[in-house]
Design an enzyme around this catalytic site. Structure first.
Site, PDB file in Angstrom:
ATOM      1  N   CYS A  21       0.829  -1.203   0.000  1.00 22.60           N
ATOM      2  CA  CYS A  21       0.000   0.000   0.000  1.00 22.60           C
ATOM      3  C   CYS A  21       0.866   1.256   0.000  1.00 22.60           C
ATOM      4  O   CYS A  21       2.060   1.204   0.260  1.00 22.60           O
ATOM      5  CB  CYS A  21      -0.887   0.056   1.254  1.00 22.60           C
ATOM      6  N   GLY A  48      -0.032   0.508  -4.899  1.00 22.59           N
ATOM      7  CA  GLY A  48      -1.296  -0.201  -4.747  1.00 22.59           C
ATOM      8  C   GLY A  48      -2.308   0.306  -5.748  1.00 22.59           C
ATOM      9  O   GLY A  48      -2.496   1.516  -5.874  1.00 22.59           O
ATOM     10  N   ASN A 122       0.279   0.803   5.748  1.00 23.64           N
ATOM     11  CA  ASN A 122       1.139   0.095   4.804  1.00 23.64           C
ATOM     12  C   ASN A 122       1.918  -0.942   5.583  1.00 23.64           C
ATOM     13  O   ASN A 122       2.635  -0.607   6.520  1.00 23.64           O
ATOM     14  CB  ASN A 122       2.088   1.080   4.111  1.00 23.64           C
ATOM     15  N   GLY A 123       1.793  -2.194   5.186  1.00 27.39           N
ATOM     16  CA  GLY A 123       2.492  -3.264   5.877  1.00 27.39           C
ATOM     17  C   GLY A 123       1.574  -4.425   6.157  1.00 27.39           C
ATOM     18  O   GLY A 123       0.502  -4.570   5.568  1.00 27.39           O
ATOM     19  N   TYR A 267      13.233  -2.442  -6.118  1.00 24.89           N
ATOM     20  CA  TYR A 267      12.113  -2.513  -7.050  1.00 24.89           C
ATOM     21  C   TYR A 267      10.899  -1.663  -6.675  1.00 24.89           C
ATOM     22  O   TYR A 267      10.356  -0.946  -7.503  1.00 24.89           O
ATOM     23  CB  TYR A 267      11.684  -3.988  -7.193  1.00 24.89           C
TER      24      TYR A 267
END
Length: 487
Positions: A21, A48, A122-123, A267
């Site tokens: 996210c 996301g 996020n996570g 990446y």
């Protein structure tokens, strides 16, 4: 009615690890915070693509809009005009815990005795089941299947037990184990927090105004797009608060040990995002240079897999002295399609996304550089397309080590049996994808190129050394192999 054919998840997803996210938050009473958040999320769209949402705070009133789809499709001028306020948080979602459904779209909203809490995450937690059981004992009602709602409810219960916002967040976050970078909206201001290992990134920015207008974003590209100046990272185990007085912070965790996901560098994060005083584009060029030193190739041309393999390919070319050329063109002008390709199109390779330049490749011995190989399906089709375009030899170099273990901290990397490097040796992978030679960047080369200590990153997907303990039940759901083969 003609029935709509369904695509399996494996057919529609890219052969890459997929991010969890993007989160954003802004405190700026004299600005259009909904629009600032929209553009911040737009810059973070790569993190996301399943859903997007914005919550704004106007005194004690909260306005929220969220839906499935890309930021540019979820929001328009009319919707944004209905999100007034002095502060906002936003979220782009890729589902990891909790299905891809609108009910799991964020921000998550929870009512407390001090007003509404809005949370963007996020996570991924590794103790979601344990946390939900504790919240069940506290008589919490769940509306979603996401671990993010569990974090929000944990904070809300601490508030309702009599704590203020800062105290409640510090107490609740101590109940959470795993990876979490959070932006949190409350009636008194915006908060941002990271887990004690800082697995997922989170940065602080300052708008170019005379007021205390502060911004939080997953990456610095989310600051750049709205003209905010990078101030610093939110530190692992830190809770930061922004209101009319500026920013203040406290360490909510008793101990912290930085373990940023190294795949952010390789990446996930945008190449123009900054870390450690440089762009990730520069890091990716550097690992290409290391790769050329570690695994040279006797070829005529270096090409990269667009877009993520190009910086490393440029670095490989610089050190090797072999000319770099664009041998593949990416179709950048269309969105994701859910229409199934014909059987002939499937058999012909991956030309919907990448198309070889025949006049560049014909008669050439080439080395192609990519950032990773996960399942190997795309690599095999790509190599076939390059040979059909006239390349006489195709060698592959990968600017990361073999991915042998799944991620439990917010990256969707399949379970272990689906990771090609977990079940096959490098020689077997070379044969399966059809290249003349194959080599990966070393673990040491990857980490040394960061310019930081090797112990400051999570590289569990390459080593199986998980910095945050994984519960056995969760571990067994992804670690399908009794032992990893030697690569």
């Amino acid at each position: 009615m003609i029935p709509t054919p369904s695509l399996s998840r494996d057919e529609t997803r890219p052969d890459k690890p997929e991010e969890a996210c993007g989160v954003f938050g802004v405190y700026a009473p004299n600005e259009d915070v909904a629009k600032l958040t929209y553009f911040g999320l737009y810059a973070l769209q790569h993190r996301g693509q399943e859903s997007a949402g914005i919550a704004t705070f106007q005194g004690d009133r909260v306005h929220c809009y969220k839906d499935m789809g890309l930021v540019s499709r979820v929001f328009n001028e009319e919707i944004l005009s209905q999100l007034p306020g002095t502060m906002a948080i936003g979220h782009n979602r890729y589902s990891t815990t909790g299905s891809s459904h609108v009910r799991n779209a964020q921000p998550a909203l929870v009512e407390t005795r001090l007003g509404t809490l809005a949370l963007a995450h996020n996570g991924n937690l590794v103790n979601t089941r344990e946390l939900r059981e504790e919240l069940d004992r506290r008589n919490c009602d769940f509306e979603t299947s996401s671990d993010s709602e569990a974090i929000a409810l944990a904070i809300a219960t601490e508030v309702d037990r009599g704590q203020d916002w800062q105290e409640a967040m510090a107490s609740a976050l101590k109940l959470c184990r795993g990876a979490f970078s959070l932006t949190l909206g409350t009636p008194i201001g915006i908060f941002a927090a990271r887990d004690p290992n800082g697995v997922r990134p989170l940065v602080i920015g300052k708008l170019d105004t005379e007021l205390n207008d502060y911004v939080f974003a997953s990456e610095t590209c989310g600051l750049d797009i709205i003209g905010a100046r990078y101030v610093r990272d939110v530190q692992p185990g830190e809770l930061v608060f922004a209101n009319e007085n500026g920013i203040s912070s406290q360490m909510w965790a008793d101990e912290s040990s930085p373990k940023l996901c190294v795949f952010e560098n390789i990446y996930f994060a945008r190449p123009d995002s900054m870390t450690n005083g440089e762009s990730l584009y520069s890091y990716r060029i550097r690992i290409g240079e290391v790769l050329a030193k570690e695994s040279p190739a006797d070829v005529d041309m270096v090409i990269g897999v667009p877009d993520s393999g190009i910086p490393a390919a440029i670095g490989f070319s610089r050190v090797s002295g072999i000319p770099y050329a664009e041998g593949l063109i990416k179709n950048r002008y269309v969105g994701r399609t859910f229409i199934q390709p014909t059987q002939h199109m499937r058999e012909s390779g991956i030309r919907m996304k990448l198309n070889p330049l025949k006049d560049v490749l014909e008669g050439q011995r080439i080395v192609i550089v990519d950032d990773s190989i996960i399942r190997g399906t795309t690599s095999r089709k790509l190599v076939k397309a390059l040979r059909e375009a006239g390349a006489t030899e195709v060698h592959m170099r990968v600017s990361s080590p073999p991915v042998t273990h799944p991620c439990f901290y917010g990256i969707d990397t399949d379970n272990q049996k689906q990771l090609i490097a977990a079940t096959k040796s490098v020689a077997e992978i070379r044969e399966q994808i059809g290249v003349d030679s194959l080599a990966y960047l070393s673990w040491e080369g990857m980490l040394d190129a960061t310019g930081k200590g090797r112990d400051r990153f999570c590289s569990a997907c390459f080593t199986g050394d998980y910095p945050i303990q994984i519960p056995e039940q969760l571990k067994h759901s992804k670690l399908m192999l009794e032992e990893a083969i030697e690569v």
